[in-house]
Design an enzyme around this catalytic site. Structure first.
Site, PDB file in Angstrom:
ATOM      1  N   THR A  12      65.216  -1.647  98.053  1.00  0.00           N
ATOM      2  CA  THR A  12      65.342  -1.771  96.008  1.00  0.00           C
ATOM      3  C   THR A  12      63.858  -3.047  95.756  1.00  0.00           C
ATOM      4  OG1 THR A  12      66.831  -3.968  95.167  1.00  0.00           O
ATOM      5  CG2 THR A  12      68.052  -1.346  95.962  1.00  0.00           C
ATOM      6  N   ALA A  14      61.433  -2.360  96.310  1.00  0.00           N
ATOM      7  CA  ALA A  14      60.005  -1.929  97.033  1.00  0.00           C
ATOM      8  C   ALA A  14      58.685  -1.755  96.676  1.00  0.00           C
ATOM      9  CB  ALA A  14      60.095  -0.984  97.174  1.00  0.00           C
ATOM     10  N   SER A  16      56.722  -3.986  94.457  1.00  0.00           N
ATOM     11  CA  SER A  16      56.276  -4.557  94.283  1.00  0.00           C
ATOM     12  C   SER A  16      56.268  -5.616  95.018  1.00  0.00           C
ATOM     13  CB  SER A  16      55.685  -4.704  92.405  1.00  0.00           C
ATOM     14  OG  SER A  16      57.498  -4.913  92.334  1.00  0.00           O
ATOM     15  N   GLY A 127      79.906   3.052 103.177  1.00  0.00           N
ATOM     16  CA  GLY A 127      80.648   4.011 104.325  1.00  0.00           C
ATOM     17  C   GLY A 127      79.117   4.023 105.185  1.00  0.00           C
ATOM     18  N   TYR A 180      65.966 -16.791  78.296  1.00  0.00           N
ATOM     19  CA  TYR A 180      65.838 -15.967  79.785  1.00  0.00           C
ATOM     20  C   TYR A 180      66.512 -17.245  80.760  1.00  0.00           C
ATOM     21  CZ  TYR A 180      61.451 -18.622  80.482  1.00  0.00           C
ATOM     22  OH  TYR A 180      60.648 -19.511  79.382  1.00  0.00           O
TER      23      TYR A 180
HETATM   24  N1  LIG Z   1      59.152 -14.552  92.113  1.00  0.00           N
HETATM   25  C1  LIG Z   1      59.806 -15.870  92.261  1.00  0.00           C
HETATM   26  O1  LIG Z   1      59.373 -16.898  92.678  1.00  0.00           O
HETATM   27  C2  LIG Z   1      61.472 -15.386  92.891  1.00  0.00           C
HETATM   28  C3  LIG Z   1      62.697 -16.263  92.915  1.00  0.00           C
HETATM   29  C4  LIG Z   1      63.671 -16.621  93.003  1.00  0.00           C
HETATM   30  C5  LIG Z   1      63.816 -15.486  93.524  1.00  0.00           C
HETATM   31  N2  LIG Z   1      63.358 -13.738  92.963  1.00  0.00           N
HETATM   32  C6  LIG Z   1      64.377 -12.682  92.973  1.00  0.00           C
HETATM   33  O2  LIG Z   1      63.262 -11.830  93.939  1.00  0.00           O
HETATM   34  C7  LIG Z   1      63.278 -10.680  93.475  1.00  0.00           C
HETATM   35  C8  LIG Z   1      61.876 -10.032  93.730  1.00  0.00           C
HETATM   36  O3  LIG Z   1      61.594 -10.523  92.336  1.00  0.00           O
HETATM   37  P1  LIG Z   1      59.355 -10.284  92.300  1.00  0.00           P
HETATM   38  O4  LIG Z   1      58.909 -12.032  92.120  1.00  0.00           O
HETATM   39  O5  LIG Z   1      58.796  -9.811  93.717  1.00  0.00           O
HETATM   40  O6  LIG Z   1      59.296  -9.872  91.652  1.00  0.00           O
HETATM   41  P2  LIG Z   1      58.963  -8.480  90.882  1.00  0.00           P
HETATM   42  O7  LIG Z   1      57.474  -8.415  91.963  1.00  0.00           O
HETATM   43  O8  LIG Z   1      58.503  -7.875  89.545  1.00  0.00           O
HETATM   44  O9  LIG Z   1      59.941  -7.039  91.920  1.00  0.00           O
HETATM   45  C9  LIG Z   1      61.000  -6.659  90.963  1.00  0.00           C
HETATM   46  C10 LIG Z   1      61.106  -5.601  91.450  1.00  0.00           C
HETATM   47  O10 LIG Z   1      61.633  -5.098  90.813  1.00  0.00           O
HETATM   48  C11 LIG Z   1      62.273  -3.672  89.928  1.00  0.00           C
HETATM   49  N3  LIG Z   1      62.978  -3.487  88.759  1.00  0.00           N
HETATM   50  C12 LIG Z   1      63.524  -4.222  88.563  1.00  0.00           C
HETATM   51  N4  LIG Z   1      64.061  -2.848  87.457  1.00  0.00           N
HETATM   52  C13 LIG Z   1      64.222  -1.978  87.705  1.00  0.00           C
HETATM   53  C14 LIG Z   1      65.093  -1.014  87.355  1.00  0.00           C
HETATM   54  N5  LIG Z   1      66.280  -1.251  86.180  1.00  0.00           N
HETATM   55  N6  LIG Z   1      64.970  -0.108  88.277  1.00  0.00           N
HETATM   56  C15 LIG Z   1      64.253  -0.466  90.008  1.00  0.00           C
HETATM   57  N7  LIG Z   1      63.681  -1.214  89.796  1.00  0.00           N
HETATM   58  C16 LIG Z   1      63.260  -2.534  89.164  1.00  0.00           C
HETATM   59  C17 LIG Z   1      60.567  -3.668  89.531  1.00  0.00           C
HETATM   60  O11 LIG Z   1      60.111  -2.169  89.593  1.00  0.00           O
HETATM   61  P3  LIG Z   1      58.749  -2.375  88.194  1.00  0.00           P
HETATM   62  O12 LIG Z   1      57.569  -2.596  88.489  1.00  0.00           O
HETATM   63  O13 LIG Z   1      59.107  -0.392  88.066  1.00  0.00           O
HETATM   64  O14 LIG Z   1      59.599  -2.914  87.582  1.00  0.00           O
HETATM   65  C18 LIG Z   1      59.818  -4.510  91.025  1.00  0.00           C
HETATM   66  O15 LIG Z   1      58.863  -3.935  91.978  1.00  0.00           O
HETATM   67  C19 LIG Z   1      63.768 -10.862  92.105  1.00  0.00           C
HETATM   68  O16 LIG Z   1      65.502 -10.036  92.333  1.00  0.00           O
HETATM   69  C20 LIG Z   1      63.882 -12.054  91.776  1.00  0.00           C
HETATM   70  O17 LIG Z   1      65.238 -12.003  90.837  1.00  0.00           O
HETATM   71  C21 LIG Z   1      62.090 -13.534  92.844  1.00  0.00           C
END
Ligand SMILES: NC(=O)c1ccc[n+]([C@@H]2O[C@H](COP(=O)([O-])OP(=O)(O)OC[C@H]3O[C@@H](n4cnc5c(N)ncnc54)[C@H](OP(=O)(O)O)[C@@H]3O)[C@@H](O)[C@H]2O)c1
Length: 297
Positions: A12, A14, A16, A127, A180
């Site tokens: 999921t 995926a 970005s 499952g 936030y």
């Molecule tokens: N960046 C950091 O420094 C950091 C640090 C700690 C943890 N994380 C965690 O790492 C994970 C990835 O984050 P990232 O930094 O790579 O950010 P990101 O590029 O914004 O990736 C998040 C992804 O989640 C998808 N998403 C959000 N809401 C959704 C929904 N309702 N249905 C389907 N897809 C959804 C987004 O799709 P859309 O583009 O279509 O919205 C996006 O592809 C997150 O869970 C975040 O909490 C990130």
């Protein structure tokens, strides 16, 4: 890293960032990657991005708005109509929102996406994960040990959560002024607690569950809405997604990680889970709250 030939994996988030880097890494290892995007168009775009890096990638799109429970149920059913087994589930989707938003299920958007989607999607796919654990990859390769062949993996992207605690009287951040900083850090703790609970419940089934602290990941879309110094620091000091994806890929594919479950990892090393992250009662309470909110017994 072990080959993933013959395996079916789902990622999921995926479309970005980190999720896409993990999906790309799994595709490079030969897995059939189910690319979950908010819409089919979003998943299709992501598949094009992944194919640019891995031309031979085996990919399938799956549309799902993870913040909406009916969409999660529909997507899980669609996946199960195509596949009866799932070797690896990587939950990487997440949001960070400046303003409070409410989903059609009446949940605060951050909680719905960052916590409920992890809980519900994983629950619906247990499952298929267990089936893959029993049968092993379809085409076995010499470098996968017997133990790794029989282990399915849940990999939950989370984060270190510091002193954060869950407020069980206000999981939806509905009381007081929304920010936030109040809504999002507890969802990282919740991901760790859910990972521990899944791990406990799955003991003896051949399915392991682990969480990852990826550190700061630069130039993803996560902090677009928030902006400001927080985003600046992340982009200045964070690691590129491809590098930050290493531990998640290790947990998803390596023989060493086949035997570990219920832990939080960074840089392939186990991290402590202090405070509420070691509170078994909080874990059960969160599980019960998620079950109730998902309408499950
Ligand atoms: N960046 C950091 O420094 C950091 C640090 C700690 C943890 N994380 C965690 O790492 C994970 C990835 O984050 P990232 O930094 O790579 O950010 P990101 O590029 O914004 O990736 C998040 C992804 O989640 C998808 N998403 C959000 N809401 C959704 C929904 N309702 N249905 C389907 N897809 C959804 C987004 O799709 P859309 O583009 O279509 O919205 C996006 O592809 C997150 O869970 C975040 O909490 C990130």
């Amino acid at each position: 890293m072990a080959s993933m030939d013959g395996t079916v994996v789902m990622v999921t988030g995926a479309a970005s960032g980190l999720g896409q880097a993990v999906a790309t890494g799994l595709a490079r290892e030969g897995a059939l990657v189910v690319v979950v995007g908010r819409t089919t168009a979003r998943a299709d775009e992501a598949m094009k991005d992944i194919r640019r890096l891995v031309p031979a990638a085996l990919l399938e799109p799956l549309a799902c708005d993870l913040s909406v429970q009916s969409s999660v149920r529909t997507a899980a059913a669609e996946f199960l109509s195509r596949h009866d087994r799932l070797d690896v589930l990587v939950n990487a989707a997440g949001v960070f929102r400046k303003e409070r938003q409410v989903t059609p299920d009446g949940l605060e958007l951050t909680f719905a996406t960052n916590v409920m989607a992890y809980f519900l999607l994983t629950s619906l796919l247990l499952g298929a994960l267990q089936k893959a654990a029993v049968t092993g990859p379809e085409s076995r390769t010499a470098d996968r040990s017997a133990a790794a062949q029989r282990t399915s993996r849940i990999v939950n992207i989370a984060s270190k959560y510091g002193n954060t605690r869950l407020n069980f009287d206000d999981l939806q951040t509905a009381k007081g002024r929304y920010s936030y900083l109040r809504s999002t850090p507890p969802t990282m703790l919740a991901r760790v607690l859910l990972t521990q609970e899944f791990a406990e419940r799955l003991q003896g089934t051949g399915v392991v569950a682990n969480a990852v602290h990826p550190g700061l990941v630069k130039n993803t879309s996560l902090l677009q809405d928030v902006g400001g110094p927080f985003r600046w620091v992340t982009n200045a000091f964070g690691a590129p997604a491809e590098k930050a994806a290493d531990t998640a890929l290790w947990l998803a594919t390596s023989t060493e990680a086949a035997a570990v479950s219920g832990k939080l990892w960074a840089k392939r090393t186990e991290l402590p889970t202090p405070g509420m992250g070691s509170d078994a009662e909080a874990r059960k309470r969160l599980w019960d709250a998620c079950s109730r909110l998902a309408g499950q017994p």
